[in-house]
Design an enzyme around this catalytic site. Structure first.
Site, PDB file in Angstrom:
ATOM      1  NE  ARG A  38     -64.389 -39.952 -77.104  1.00  0.00           N
ATOM      2  CZ  ARG A  38     -63.976 -38.747 -77.482  1.00  0.00           C
ATOM      3  NH1 ARG A  38     -64.655 -38.067 -78.390  1.00  0.00           N
ATOM      4  NH2 ARG A  38     -62.884 -38.223 -76.959  1.00  0.00           N
ATOM      5  CB  ILE A  64     -63.081 -37.767 -72.504  1.00  0.00           C
ATOM      6  CG1 ILE A  64     -63.438 -39.143 -73.090  1.00  0.00           C
ATOM      7  CG2 ILE A  64     -63.498 -36.682 -73.475  1.00  0.00           C
ATOM      8  CD1 ILE A  64     -64.955 -39.367 -73.282  1.00  0.00           C
ATOM      9  CB  SER A  65     -58.157 -40.618 -73.917  1.00  0.00           C
ATOM     10  OG  SER A  65     -57.594 -40.636 -72.637  1.00  0.00           O
ATOM     11  CD  GLN A  66     -56.569 -38.051 -80.861  1.00  0.00           C
ATOM     12  OE1 GLN A  66     -55.700 -37.509 -80.185  1.00  0.00           O
ATOM     13  NE2 GLN A  66     -56.486 -38.170 -82.161  1.00  0.00           N
ATOM     14  N   PRO A  67     -60.309 -40.773 -79.127  1.00  0.00           N
ATOM     15  CG  PRO A  67     -62.399 -40.689 -80.173  1.00  0.00           C
ATOM     16  CD  PRO A  67     -61.301 -39.807 -79.660  1.00  0.00           C
TER      17      PRO A  67
END
Ligand code: SAH
Length: 215
Positions: A38, A64-67
Protein backbone atom coordinates in the site's frame (compact mmCIF):
# COMPACT_ATOMS: atom_id res chain seq x y z
CA UNK A 1 13.69 -1.01 -7.84
CA UNK A 2 10.59 -1.88 -5.87
CA UNK A 3 10.96 -0.69 -2.32
CA UNK A 4 9.12 -3.22 -0.19
CA UNK A 5 11.25 -3.94 2.86
CA UNK A 6 10.83 -6.36 5.75
CA UNK A 7 9.69 -3.41 7.85
CA UNK A 8 6.83 -2.69 5.45
CA UNK A 9 5.94 -6.39 5.35
CA UNK A 10 5.87 -6.54 9.14
CA UNK A 11 3.59 -3.51 9.33
CA UNK A 12 1.33 -5.13 6.76
CA UNK A 13 1.05 -8.29 8.84
CA UNK A 14 -0.05 -6.15 11.81
CA UNK A 15 -2.61 -4.37 9.64
CA UNK A 16 -4.05 -7.73 8.56
CA UNK A 17 -4.43 -8.77 12.21
CA UNK A 18 -6.27 -5.53 12.86
CA UNK A 19 -8.63 -6.15 9.91
CA UNK A 20 -9.31 -9.63 11.24
CA UNK A 21 -10.13 -8.16 14.67
CA UNK A 22 -12.52 -5.71 13.02
CA UNK A 23 -14.44 -8.61 11.48
CA UNK A 24 -12.98 -9.31 8.04
CA UNK A 25 -13.16 -13.09 7.65
CA UNK A 26 -12.40 -13.90 4.04
CA UNK A 27 -8.89 -15.36 4.13
CA UNK A 28 -8.34 -14.79 0.41
CA UNK A 29 -9.03 -11.07 0.85
CA UNK A 30 -6.71 -10.86 3.86
CA UNK A 31 -4.00 -12.75 2.01
CA UNK A 32 -4.27 -10.48 -1.03
CA UNK A 33 -4.03 -7.39 1.18
CA UNK A 34 -1.01 -8.85 2.93
CA UNK A 35 0.75 -8.90 -0.44
CA UNK A 36 -0.09 -5.49 -1.93
CA UNK A 37 2.44 -2.80 -0.91
CA UNK A 38 0.00 0.00 0.00
CA UNK A 39 2.86 2.41 0.74
CA UNK A 40 3.79 2.45 -2.95
CA UNK A 41 0.34 3.80 -3.87
CA UNK A 42 0.68 6.81 -1.58
CA UNK A 43 2.38 10.14 -1.57
CA UNK A 44 5.91 9.78 -0.14
CA UNK A 45 5.11 12.15 2.71
CA UNK A 46 2.50 9.71 4.07
CA UNK A 47 4.53 6.53 3.65
CA UNK A 48 5.14 6.15 7.38
CA UNK A 49 1.35 5.98 7.87
CA UNK A 50 0.68 3.54 5.04
CA UNK A 51 -0.22 0.63 7.29
CA UNK A 52 -2.48 2.49 9.69
CA UNK A 53 -6.12 1.67 9.18
CA UNK A 54 -6.92 5.15 7.85
CA UNK A 55 -7.73 6.84 4.56
CA UNK A 56 -5.08 9.26 3.23
CA UNK A 57 -4.90 12.07 0.74
CA UNK A 58 -3.55 11.29 -2.69
CA UNK A 59 -3.34 14.03 -5.33
CA UNK A 60 -6.19 15.98 -6.93
CA UNK A 61 -8.03 16.31 -3.60
CA UNK A 62 -8.86 12.59 -3.53
CA UNK A 63 -8.20 9.84 -1.00
CA UNK A 64 -6.93 6.29 -0.91
CA UNK A 65 -9.65 4.37 0.94
CA UNK A 66 -9.11 3.09 4.46
CA UNK A 67 -7.82 -0.52 4.42
CA UNK A 68 -10.88 -1.70 6.39
CA UNK A 69 -13.16 -0.20 3.74
CA UNK A 70 -11.17 -1.84 0.93
CA UNK A 71 -11.37 -5.18 2.76
CA UNK A 72 -15.08 -4.76 3.47
CA UNK A 73 -16.05 -3.91 -0.11
CA UNK A 74 -13.83 -6.67 -1.51
CA UNK A 75 -15.30 -9.24 0.87
CA UNK A 76 -18.84 -8.23 -0.06
CA UNK A 77 -18.03 -8.73 -3.76
CA UNK A 78 -17.06 -12.41 -3.21
CA UNK A 79 -14.33 -12.25 -5.84
CA UNK A 80 -13.50 -15.49 -7.63
CA UNK A 81 -10.48 -16.05 -9.83
CA UNK A 82 -11.12 -14.76 -13.41
CA UNK A 83 -14.16 -12.68 -12.39
CA UNK A 84 -14.41 -9.75 -14.77
CA UNK A 85 -14.75 -6.66 -12.60
CA UNK A 86 -15.32 -2.99 -13.29
CA UNK A 87 -14.07 -0.56 -10.65
CA UNK A 88 -15.32 3.03 -10.66
CA UNK A 89 -12.78 5.42 -9.12
CA UNK A 90 -9.24 4.12 -9.70
CA UNK A 91 -7.78 6.78 -7.39
CA UNK A 92 -4.34 5.54 -6.37
CA UNK A 93 -4.85 2.11 -7.98
CA UNK A 94 -4.57 0.31 -4.62
CA UNK A 95 -8.02 -1.29 -4.69
CA UNK A 96 -7.45 -2.37 -8.31
CA UNK A 97 -4.21 -4.07 -7.20
CA UNK A 98 -6.04 -5.96 -4.43
CA UNK A 99 -8.61 -7.17 -6.98
CA UNK A 100 -5.87 -8.21 -9.41
CA UNK A 101 -4.03 -10.01 -6.60
CA UNK A 102 -7.24 -12.04 -6.08
CA UNK A 103 -7.06 -13.16 -9.69
CA UNK A 104 -9.86 -10.95 -11.02
CA UNK A 105 -9.71 -9.44 -14.50
CA UNK A 106 -9.79 -5.77 -13.65
CA UNK A 107 -11.16 -2.83 -15.62
CA UNK A 108 -10.91 0.44 -13.72
CA UNK A 109 -12.06 3.95 -14.64
CA UNK A 110 -11.06 7.32 -13.20
CA UNK A 111 -12.47 10.77 -14.11
CA UNK A 112 -9.34 12.73 -13.11
CA UNK A 113 -6.64 12.47 -15.74
CA UNK A 114 -3.80 13.07 -13.31
CA UNK A 115 -4.87 10.14 -11.13
CA UNK A 116 -5.53 7.90 -14.13
CA UNK A 117 -1.96 8.47 -15.32
CA UNK A 118 -0.25 7.96 -11.98
CA UNK A 119 -2.33 4.88 -11.01
CA UNK A 120 -1.72 3.28 -14.38
CA UNK A 121 2.00 3.87 -13.94
CA UNK A 122 2.07 2.45 -10.40
CA UNK A 123 0.09 -0.66 -11.37
CA UNK A 124 2.39 -1.31 -14.31
CA UNK A 125 5.52 -0.83 -12.22
CA UNK A 126 4.25 -3.41 -9.73
CA UNK A 127 3.24 -5.77 -12.57
CA UNK A 128 -0.48 -5.75 -11.81
CA UNK A 129 -2.48 -6.19 -14.95
CA UNK A 130 -5.47 -3.89 -14.69
CA UNK A 131 -6.92 -2.09 -17.68
CA UNK A 132 -7.09 1.59 -16.76
CA UNK A 133 -9.35 4.13 -18.47
CA UNK A 134 -9.75 7.88 -18.19
CA UNK A 135 -13.54 8.04 -18.37
CA UNK A 136 -16.74 8.84 -16.51
CA UNK A 137 -17.86 5.99 -14.29
CA UNK A 138 -21.52 6.95 -14.69
CA UNK A 139 -21.19 5.60 -18.25
CA UNK A 140 -19.60 2.33 -17.16
CA UNK A 141 -17.72 0.44 -19.88
CA UNK A 142 -20.36 -0.94 -22.19
CA UNK A 143 -17.80 -2.25 -24.71
CA UNK A 144 -16.55 -4.76 -22.10
CA UNK A 145 -19.88 -5.58 -20.39
CA UNK A 146 -21.30 -7.71 -18.87
CA UNK A 147 -19.24 -7.66 -15.68
CA UNK A 148 -19.50 -10.36 -13.04
CA UNK A 149 -18.70 -7.73 -10.42
CA UNK A 150 -18.91 -3.93 -10.28
CA UNK A 151 -17.35 -1.86 -7.50
CA UNK A 152 -17.93 1.85 -6.94
CA UNK A 153 -15.35 3.47 -4.67
CA UNK A 154 -16.94 6.93 -4.51
CA UNK A 155 -20.22 7.95 -2.86
CA UNK A 156 -23.04 7.96 -5.44
CA UNK A 157 -26.45 9.54 -4.77
CA UNK A 158 -28.10 6.39 -6.14
CA UNK A 159 -27.03 3.22 -7.96
CA UNK A 160 -26.36 4.38 -11.54
CA UNK A 161 -28.85 2.69 -13.86
CA UNK A 162 -26.30 2.17 -16.66
CA UNK A 163 -24.03 0.25 -14.30
CA UNK A 164 -26.85 -2.06 -13.18
CA UNK A 165 -27.45 -2.93 -16.82
CA UNK A 166 -23.75 -3.77 -17.33
CA UNK A 167 -23.91 -6.34 -14.54
CA UNK A 168 -24.03 -10.02 -15.55
CA UNK A 169 -27.00 -12.06 -14.37
CA UNK A 170 -25.85 -13.60 -11.09
CA UNK A 171 -23.40 -10.70 -10.70
CA UNK A 172 -22.79 -8.46 -7.68
CA UNK A 173 -22.45 -4.68 -7.54
CA UNK A 174 -21.11 -2.98 -4.40
CA UNK A 175 -21.45 0.77 -3.94
CA UNK A 176 -21.61 3.35 -1.15
CA UNK A 177 -24.92 5.10 -1.74
CA UNK A 178 -25.95 8.42 -0.22
CA UNK A 179 -25.32 12.13 -0.32
CA UNK A 180 -22.97 14.37 1.64
CA UNK A 181 -20.55 12.71 3.97
CA UNK A 182 -22.35 9.51 4.82
CA UNK A 183 -23.21 6.59 2.59
CA UNK A 184 -24.80 3.18 3.07
CA UNK A 185 -22.78 0.30 1.70
CA UNK A 186 -25.15 -1.23 -0.79
CA UNK A 187 -25.04 -4.63 -2.46
CA UNK A 188 -27.07 -5.15 -5.63
CA UNK A 189 -27.38 -8.72 -6.94
CA UNK A 190 -28.73 -9.21 -10.44
CA UNK A 191 -31.18 -12.08 -10.27
CA UNK A 192 -32.46 -12.01 -13.85
CA UNK A 193 -32.71 -9.68 -16.84
CA UNK A 194 -35.16 -7.48 -14.94
CA UNK A 195 -34.82 -8.39 -11.23
CA UNK A 196 -32.31 -6.90 -8.82
CA UNK A 197 -32.02 -7.59 -5.10
CA UNK A 198 -30.64 -4.80 -2.93
CA UNK A 199 -29.30 -5.03 0.63
CA UNK A 200 -27.66 -2.55 3.04
CA UNK A 201 -24.38 -3.20 4.85
CA UNK A 202 -23.60 -0.34 7.23
CA UNK A 203 -22.43 3.26 6.99
CA UNK A 204 -19.23 4.55 5.44
CA UNK A 205 -17.73 7.84 4.28
CA UNK A 206 -16.47 8.34 0.72
CA UNK A 207 -15.52 11.25 -1.53
CA UNK A 208 -18.41 11.95 -3.95
CA UNK A 209 -18.94 10.31 -7.33
CA UNK A 210 -19.07 13.27 -9.72
CA UNK A 211 -20.05 13.73 -13.35
CA UNK A 212 -17.70 14.40 -16.25
CA UNK A 213 -13.97 14.33 -16.80
CA UNK A 214 -11.24 16.47 -15.24
CA UNK A 215 -8.20 17.23 -17.41
N1 SAH B 1 -10.26 3.09 -5.25
C1 SAH B 1 -9.35 4.17 -4.90
C2 SAH B 1 -9.98 5.20 -3.98
C3 SAH B 1 -10.88 6.02 -4.71
S1 SAH B 1 -11.37 7.59 -4.09
C4 SAH B 1 -8.06 3.68 -4.34
O1 SAH B 1 -7.91 2.47 -4.12
O2 SAH B 1 -7.16 4.49 -4.14
C5 SAH B 1 -12.64 7.84 -5.31
C6 SAH B 1 -12.15 8.12 -6.70
O3 SAH B 1 -13.29 8.15 -7.55
C7 SAH B 1 -11.46 9.46 -6.87
O4 SAH B 1 -10.21 9.28 -7.44
C8 SAH B 1 -12.40 10.23 -7.81
O5 SAH B 1 -11.72 11.10 -8.69
C9 SAH B 1 -13.06 9.10 -8.56
N2 SAH B 1 -14.36 9.42 -9.17
C10 SAH B 1 -15.36 10.18 -8.68
N3 SAH B 1 -16.40 10.23 -9.54
C11 SAH B 1 -16.04 9.47 -10.63
C12 SAH B 1 -16.68 9.13 -11.85
N4 SAH B 1 -17.88 9.60 -12.20
N5 SAH B 1 -16.01 8.33 -12.72
C13 SAH B 1 -14.77 7.86 -12.42
N6 SAH B 1 -14.13 8.15 -11.27
C14 SAH B 1 -14.74 8.94 -10.38
Amino acid sequence: MIDDSLIQKGLRTKLIERLRERGIKNEKVLEAMSKVPRHLFMDKSFISHAYEDKPFSISAGQTISQPYTVAFQTELLQIERFDKILEIGTGSGYQAAVLAELGAIVYTVERQRELFISAQRTLKRLSYSAKCFWSDGYEGKDAFAPFKKILITAGAPEVPEKLKLQLAIGGRLVAPIGKDNQQTMTLVCRISETEFETSAHGNFMFVPMLNGLVT
